[in-house]
Scaffold this motif. Structure first.
Motif, PDB file in Angstrom:
ATOM      1  N   ASP A 115       0.868  -1.177   0.000  1.00  0.00           N
ATOM      2  CA  ASP A 115       0.000   0.000   0.000  1.00  0.00           C
ATOM      3  C   ASP A 115       0.908   1.232   0.000  1.00  0.00           C
ATOM      4  N   PRO A 116       0.937   1.994  -1.077  1.00  0.00           N
ATOM      5  CA  PRO A 116       1.881   3.112  -1.158  1.00  0.00           C
ATOM      6  C   PRO A 116       1.633   4.205  -0.129  1.00  0.00           C
ATOM      7  N   ASP A 117       0.367   4.397   0.265  1.00  0.00           N
ATOM      8  CA  ASP A 117       0.076   5.453   1.225  1.00  0.00           C
ATOM      9  C   ASP A 117       0.568   5.084   2.624  1.00  0.00           C
ATOM     10  N   VAL A 118       0.463   3.813   2.970  1.00  0.00           N
ATOM     11  CA  VAL A 118       0.966   3.376   4.275  1.00  0.00           C
ATOM     12  C   VAL A 118       2.478   3.572   4.341  1.00  0.00           C
ATOM     13  N   ILE A 119       3.187   3.170   3.276  1.00  0.00           N
ATOM     14  CA  ILE A 119       4.644   3.292   3.286  1.00  0.00           C
ATOM     15  C   ILE A 119       5.076   4.753   3.214  1.00  0.00           C
ATOM     16  N   GLY A 120       4.429   5.546   2.371  1.00  0.00           N
ATOM     17  CA  GLY A 120       4.790   6.949   2.259  1.00  0.00           C
ATOM     18  C   GLY A 120       4.609   7.698   3.567  1.00  0.00           C
ATOM     19  N   ASP A 121       3.508   7.421   4.259  1.00  0.00           N
ATOM     20  CA  ASP A 121       3.261   8.072   5.536  1.00  0.00           C
ATOM     21  C   ASP A 121       4.298   7.636   6.576  1.00  0.00           C
ATOM     22  N   ALA A 122       4.604   6.338   6.605  1.00  0.00           N
ATOM     23  CA  ALA A 122       5.595   5.833   7.567  1.00  0.00           C
ATOM     24  C   ALA A 122       6.980   6.393   7.279  1.00  0.00           C
ATOM     25  N   GLU A 123       7.333   6.505   6.005  1.00  0.00           N
ATOM     26  CA  GLU A 123       8.658   7.042   5.682  1.00  0.00           C
ATOM     27  C   GLU A 123       8.766   8.519   6.056  1.00  0.00           C
ATOM     28  N   ALA A 124       7.693   9.263   5.886  1.00  0.00           N
ATOM     29  CA  ALA A 124       7.716  10.666   6.296  1.00  0.00           C
ATOM     30  C   ALA A 124       7.997  10.773   7.794  1.00  0.00           C
ATOM     31  N   ARG A 125       7.371   9.906   8.585  1.00  0.00           N
ATOM     32  CA  ARG A 125       7.624   9.920  10.027  1.00  0.00           C
ATOM     33  C   ARG A 125       9.042   9.460  10.337  1.00  0.00           C
ATOM     34  N   ALA A 126       9.532   8.484   9.584  1.00  0.00           N
ATOM     35  CA  ALA A 126      10.898   8.001   9.802  1.00  0.00           C
ATOM     36  C   ALA A 126      11.916   9.101   9.520  1.00  0.00           C
ATOM     37  N   TRP A 127      11.731   9.840   8.435  1.00  0.00           N
ATOM     38  CA  TRP A 127      12.680  10.911   8.106  1.00  0.00           C
ATOM     39  C   TRP A 127      12.693  11.986   9.194  1.00  0.00           C
ATOM     40  N   ALA A 128      11.506  12.380   9.652  1.00  0.00           N
ATOM     41  CA  ALA A 128      11.452  13.396  10.705  1.00  0.00           C
ATOM     42  C   ALA A 128      12.153  12.889  11.961  1.00  0.00           C
ATOM     43  N   SER A 129      11.935  11.647  12.314  1.00  0.00           N
ATOM     44  CA  SER A 129      12.575  11.079  13.503  1.00  0.00           C
ATOM     45  C   SER A 129      14.082  10.974  13.324  1.00  0.00           C
ATOM     46  N   TYR A 130      14.523  10.624  12.120  1.00  0.00           N
ATOM     47  CA  TYR A 130      15.955  10.515  11.840  1.00  0.00           C
ATOM     48  C   TYR A 130      16.662  11.843  12.098  1.00  0.00           C
ATOM     49  N   TYR A 131      16.125  12.913  11.544  1.00  0.00           N
ATOM     50  CA  TYR A 131      16.806  14.203  11.671  1.00  0.00           C
ATOM     51  C   TYR A 131      16.700  14.794  13.068  1.00  0.00           C
ATOM     52  N   ARG A 132      15.711  14.352  13.831  1.00  0.00           N
ATOM     53  CA  ARG A 132      15.609  14.787  15.222  1.00  0.00           C
ATOM     54  C   ARG A 132      16.331  13.808  16.157  1.00  0.00           C
ATOM     55  N   ARG A 133      16.939  12.761  15.562  1.00  0.00           N
ATOM     56  CA  ARG A 133      17.655  11.722  16.312  1.00  0.00           C
ATOM     57  C   ARG A 133      16.758  11.106  17.389  1.00  0.00           C
ATOM     58  N   GLU A 134      15.515  10.871  16.995  1.00  0.00           N
ATOM     59  CA  GLU A 134      14.543  10.216  17.873  1.00  0.00           C
ATOM     60  C   GLU A 134      14.408   8.776  17.386  1.00  0.00           C
ATOM     61  N   TRP A 135      15.206   7.896  17.948  1.00  0.00           N
ATOM     62  CA  TRP A 135      15.372   6.567  17.357  1.00  0.00           C
ATOM     63  C   TRP A 135      14.209   5.625  17.638  1.00  0.00           C
ATOM     64  N   ARG A 136      13.527   5.783  18.754  1.00  0.00           N
ATOM     65  CA  ARG A 136      12.361   4.907  18.996  1.00  0.00           C
ATOM     66  C   ARG A 136      11.240   5.165  17.997  1.00  0.00           C
ATOM     67  N   PRO A 137      10.845   6.429  17.786  1.00  0.00           N
ATOM     68  CA  PRO A 137       9.853   6.671  16.732  1.00  0.00           C
ATOM     69  C   PRO A 137      10.341   6.230  15.353  1.00  0.00           C
ATOM     70  N   PHE A 138      11.644   6.386  15.086  1.00  0.00           N
ATOM     71  CA  PHE A 138      12.192   5.910  13.815  1.00  0.00           C
ATOM     72  C   PHE A 138      11.964   4.413  13.683  1.00  0.00           C
ATOM     73  N   LEU A 139      12.251   3.659  14.739  1.00  0.00           N
ATOM     74  CA  LEU A 139      12.091   2.207  14.689  1.00  0.00           C
ATOM     75  C   LEU A 139      10.634   1.820  14.469  1.00  0.00           C
ATOM     76  N   ARG A 140       9.715   2.507  15.143  1.00  0.00           N
ATOM     77  CA  ARG A 140       8.288   2.193  14.945  1.00  0.00           C
ATOM     78  C   ARG A 140       7.873   2.421  13.497  1.00  0.00           C
ATOM     79  N   ALA A 141       8.320   3.524  12.922  1.00  0.00           N
ATOM     80  CA  ALA A 141       7.992   3.808  11.515  1.00  0.00           C
ATOM     81  C   ALA A 141       8.647   2.787  10.598  1.00  0.00           C
ATOM     82  N   ALA A 142       9.878   2.390  10.901  1.00  0.00           N
ATOM     83  CA  ALA A 142      10.580   1.413  10.072  1.00  0.00           C
ATOM     84  C   ALA A 142       9.901   0.054  10.117  1.00  0.00           C
ATOM     85  N   VAL A 143       9.392  -0.347  11.282  1.00  0.00           N
ATOM     86  CA  VAL A 143       8.643  -1.613  11.377  1.00  0.00           C
ATOM     87  C   VAL A 143       7.452  -1.578  10.431  1.00  0.00           C
TER      88      VAL A 143
END
Length: 199
Positions: free
Chosen positions: A13-41
């Motif tokens: 589902d492209p919308d599920v992945i696109g939304d999760a990747e947007a959250r992952a990128w924001a978490s990456y640049y804020r160095r918030e690794w737990r939210p990054f991991l949740r989005a990556a899962v």
């Protein structure tokens, strides 16, 4: 299930992945690794249809690769490639009939677009074309499709990176409307990719 079909590399589902990747990128640049991991899962589970446990394992490998890549300028590209090689090997074990790839080559192409993005982000490379080309090279290899079929997906993902880079320069505020623009470009990218590789 997505639309009554098993999730997988060609039925995501492209919308599920696109939304999760947007959250992952924001978490990456804020160095918030737990939210990054949740989005990556979520990205791994939706993108490759693995069980939750295997998705967690795959997401952990992606997390570690990104942590090795994140420091600037003293990152560890070789360690990032090693973690991504393990990730693609895990994916391949679940999808050896859907994907025909070498994990080492896939990881090389993955980290190559990270490298080109970093050059672009810090002004060491001019223009978007090298970054678009590196994503085309990754997508066409992983999904075994012609490069022209995935070029629009690559172009939209680079547009998302431009919004992300501007957001980072502006201070990484979660209320900044640049994040919404980044998300829309990622959704467009994954919709285009799904249309190109779908079965």
């Amino acid at each position: 299930m997505t639309g009554g079909r098993r999730r997988g590399p060609r039925t995501f589902d492209p919308d599920v992945i696109g939304d999760a990747e947007a959250r992952a990128w924001a978490s990456y640049y804020r160095r918030e690794w737990r939210p990054f991991l949740r989005a990556a899962v979520e990205m791994v589970h939706e993108g490759f249809g693995m069980s939750r446990l295997r998705s967690l394992r795959g997401a952990y490998l992606v997390l570690r690769a990104n942590q090795k890549w994140a420091p600037y300028p003293d990152n560890d590209p070789e360690a990032a490639r090693a973690y991504m090689r393990r990730f693609y090997a895990l994916v391949l074990r679940d999808h050896d009939s859907d994907l025909r790839l070498d994990p080492g080559e896939a990881s090389r192409r993955e980290v190559e677009w990270w490298r080109r993005h970093r050059q672009h982000q810090y002004g060491a490379a001019g223009g978007d074309q090298p970054l678009v080309d590196s994503l085309v090279e990754l997508y066409s290899y992983v999904y075994d499709v012609p490069g022209d079929a995935v070029r629009e997906a690559a172009r939209q993902r680079v547009l998302a990176m431009q919004h992300s880079d501007a957001w980072v320069k502006a201070g990484c505020d979660l209320a900044d409307p640049l994040l919404a623009q980044e998300r829309e470009a990622l959704l467009a990218s994954y919709r285009s990719l799904r249309a190109a590789v779908g079965s």
